[in-house]
Scaffold this active site. Structure first.
Site, PDB file in Angstrom:
ATOM      1  N   GLU A  50       0.818  -1.220   0.000  1.00  0.00           N
ATOM      2  CA  GLU A  50       0.000   0.000   0.000  1.00  0.00           C
ATOM      3  C   GLU A  50       0.846   1.262   0.000  1.00  0.00           C
ATOM      4  O   GLU A  50       0.421   2.307  -0.473  1.00  0.00           O
ATOM      5  CB  GLU A  50      -0.938   0.015   1.211  1.00  0.00           C
ATOM      6  CG  GLU A  50      -2.204  -0.759   0.947  1.00  0.00           C
ATOM      7  CD  GLU A  50      -3.313  -0.477   1.950  1.00  0.00           C
ATOM      8  OE1 GLU A  50      -4.328  -1.163   1.839  1.00  0.00           O
ATOM      9  OE2 GLU A  50      -3.177   0.389   2.822  1.00  0.00           O
ATOM     10  N   HIS A  92       7.370 -26.433   1.399  1.00  0.00           N
ATOM     11  CA  HIS A  92       6.656 -27.560   0.793  1.00  0.00           C
ATOM     12  C   HIS A  92       5.566 -27.071  -0.147  1.00  0.00           C
ATOM     13  O   HIS A  92       4.637 -27.812  -0.473  1.00  0.00           O
ATOM     14  CB  HIS A  92       6.063 -28.434   1.904  1.00  0.00           C
ATOM     15  CG  HIS A  92       7.107 -28.899   2.864  1.00  0.00           C
ATOM     16  ND1 HIS A  92       7.870 -30.032   2.648  1.00  0.00           N
ATOM     17  CD2 HIS A  92       7.567 -28.349   4.015  1.00  0.00           C
ATOM     18  CE1 HIS A  92       8.729 -30.167   3.639  1.00  0.00           C
ATOM     19  NE2 HIS A  92       8.577 -29.158   4.480  1.00  0.00           N
ATOM     20  N   LYS A 113     -13.027   1.368  -2.334  1.00  0.00           N
ATOM     21  CA  LYS A 113     -13.994   1.605  -1.247  1.00  0.00           C
ATOM     22  C   LYS A 113     -15.166   2.440  -1.745  1.00  0.00           C
ATOM     23  O   LYS A 113     -16.321   2.188  -1.432  1.00  0.00           O
ATOM     24  CB  LYS A 113     -13.313   2.357  -0.084  1.00  0.00           C
ATOM     25  CG  LYS A 113     -12.421   1.513   0.825  1.00  0.00           C
ATOM     26  CD  LYS A 113     -11.994   2.346   2.043  1.00  0.00           C
ATOM     27  CE  LYS A 113     -10.981   1.649   2.920  1.00  0.00           C
ATOM     28  NZ  LYS A 113     -10.538   2.430   4.070  1.00  0.00           N
TER      29      LYS A 113
END
Ligand code: PA5
Length: 422
Positions: free
Chosen positions: A281, A303, A414
């Site tokens: 950000e 893994h 937003k």
């Protein structure tokens, strides 16, 4: 103490074409010196408000008072509501400090209905405290969850409900603040100039730490120690500047855009996600070069992702984080004979061997990596880590010429979501 080892990012170790040649590192010394000096002057002018949070005695005292009240009320469950910077930092604190002797800490950052249903089923509202953390006080996820939880609290506590809510928000503005004023809900401040992802030394980090029995004085002491060390303009003596230089050079001169942050500590898994947000950000604002963070955890991701890191495209460099002192739990002596090499070894020795194995394998494949090591995972060292990673991002902002503080891309999303709902 916290130390940084960058040996395996250097050309001397992994060949000059794959790592950072001496002359490139040396060439950055003058600009780093100037950037550190600039950052110090800017702080004196009142910029970088977050950097002064560990020195704010008044807020620290407010957090201590609120914590004493929680203890006196015999609260057993803290329902912490917050997302982004207001949730990821508290999650790190929870993973390090929550235990059988502490309060139960339920972190609500998901609006997935199944998750909400599950979390609500765990809460006894008569023994709970709601803490809603939102800097802006206008974010959809925490606010919708808060209204739901407040309703539950009202059902349980009737007219006393507002007493069992504490809001952590901007002291001067925002919807949450107005709501709290209307209902007489207590508030703890996130200082006006401090954005979500930089708020770990405000009540966003201090309050969960104190609620979970941690020592906030030691936490801020760690931050101040690193602050002092990282005010040194000499690149060779400033770990935050070194980390920033390595990040910048590996990305811009050696084409490793991906920064893998990989603690070899499950309790620190969330600091990788916190740093991922901080880097993405703060710096992800240019179609040209900027670091692409990727959170991972050892040994699990050996893994899962290691195959690609070893033999896939040369895109990633690794920042490992390790702790030295850990509980002494050992593998029993009685193991099947093909496992004789691990009989009686502590799990700390096993995890160290896995880290060593991965790091040597990466070095062998001429793939760069650096390691941050802390002596132990306690308040002081956690404070050091958080503070160092934030200074690094500020210096990276200067190196990449990007303003680390706004987040227009997030705000755009937003806004559209709000329009859809309206
Ligand atoms: O760093 C930021 O500013 C954001 O990621 C915020 O932390 C996030 O969007 C949540 O915002 P708020 O704390 O205002 O609810």
């Amino acid at each position: 103490m916290l130390t940084l080892d960058i040996t395996a990012t250097l050309g001397q170790t992994i060949t000059p074409s794959r790592g950072i040649p001496d002359q490139e590192f040396a060439a950055l010394r003058t600009s780093v010196r100037r950037y550190v000096e600039d950052w110090l002057q800017e702080r004196e002018r009142g910029e970088h408000a977050w950097s002064m949070d560990p020195y704010d005695k008044q807020v620290i005292q407010q957090v201590k008072n609120a914590t004493s009240w929680v203890k006196a009320e015999k609260i057993r469950t803290v329902v912490w509501i917050g997302i982004g910077g207001s949730g990821l930092g508290p999650k790190v604190i929870q993973e390090v400090f929550e235990g059988p002797e502490t309060l139960e800490f339920i972190l609500m950052d998901s609006i997935d209905p199944a998750m909400i249903e599950l979390q609500l089923s765990l809460i006894d509202w008569k023994e709970a405290l709601i803490v809603v953390a939102s800097k802006s006080g206008g974010t959809l996820e925490p606010m919708s969850l808060f209204f739901l939880c407040f309703e539950k609290m009202q059902e349980a506590r009737k007219e006393r409900a507002a007493e069992f809510v504490i809001a952590v928000t901007d002291p001067h503005g925002g919807t949450l603040r107005s709501f709290c004023k209307e209902w007489g809900i207590r508030m703890l401040p996130i200082p006006p100039g401090v954005g979500g992802r930089f708020s770990i030394f405000t009540p966003v980090g201090l309050f969960p730490l104190a609620l979970l029995g941690g020592d906030i004085d030691r936490f801020v002491r760690g931050a101040k120690e690193i602050d002092t060390i990282c005010q040194n303009p000499n690149l060779d003596e400033n770990p935050a500047a070194q980390l920033a230089a390595v990040q910048f050079l590996l990305d811009t001169k050696r084409d490793y855009p991906v920064r893998v942050i990989m603690p070899y500590s499950t309790r620190l898994a969330s600091i990788a996600r916190w740093d991922q947000q901080l880097v993405a950000e703060s710096l992800g604002k240019s179609e040209a070069k900027n670091p692409i963070p990727l959170a991972a955890v050892g040994t699990e991701d050996q893994h899962s992702l290691l195959q690609q890191w070893m033999e896939g495209p040369r895109l990633a460099w690794h920042l490992f984080i390790r702790e030295e002192e850990r509980p002494k739990i050992a593998v029993p002596l009685a193991v099947e004979k093909s496992f004789a090499s691990i009989a009686g070894k502590t799990f700390a020795e096993l995890i160290d061997a896995c880290y060593e194995g991965t790091s040597r394998a990466l070095t062998g494949a001429k793939r760069p990596h650096a390691t941050l090591t802390i002596t132990r995972l306690d308040e002081e060292h956690l404070g050091q880590l958080f503070y160092l990673l934030m200074i690094e991002v500020i210096l990276l902002g200067k190196l990449y010429r990007i303003d680390p503080y706004d987040q227009p891309g997030v705000e755009a999303g937003k806004k559209i979501t709000k329009q859809i709902l309206e």
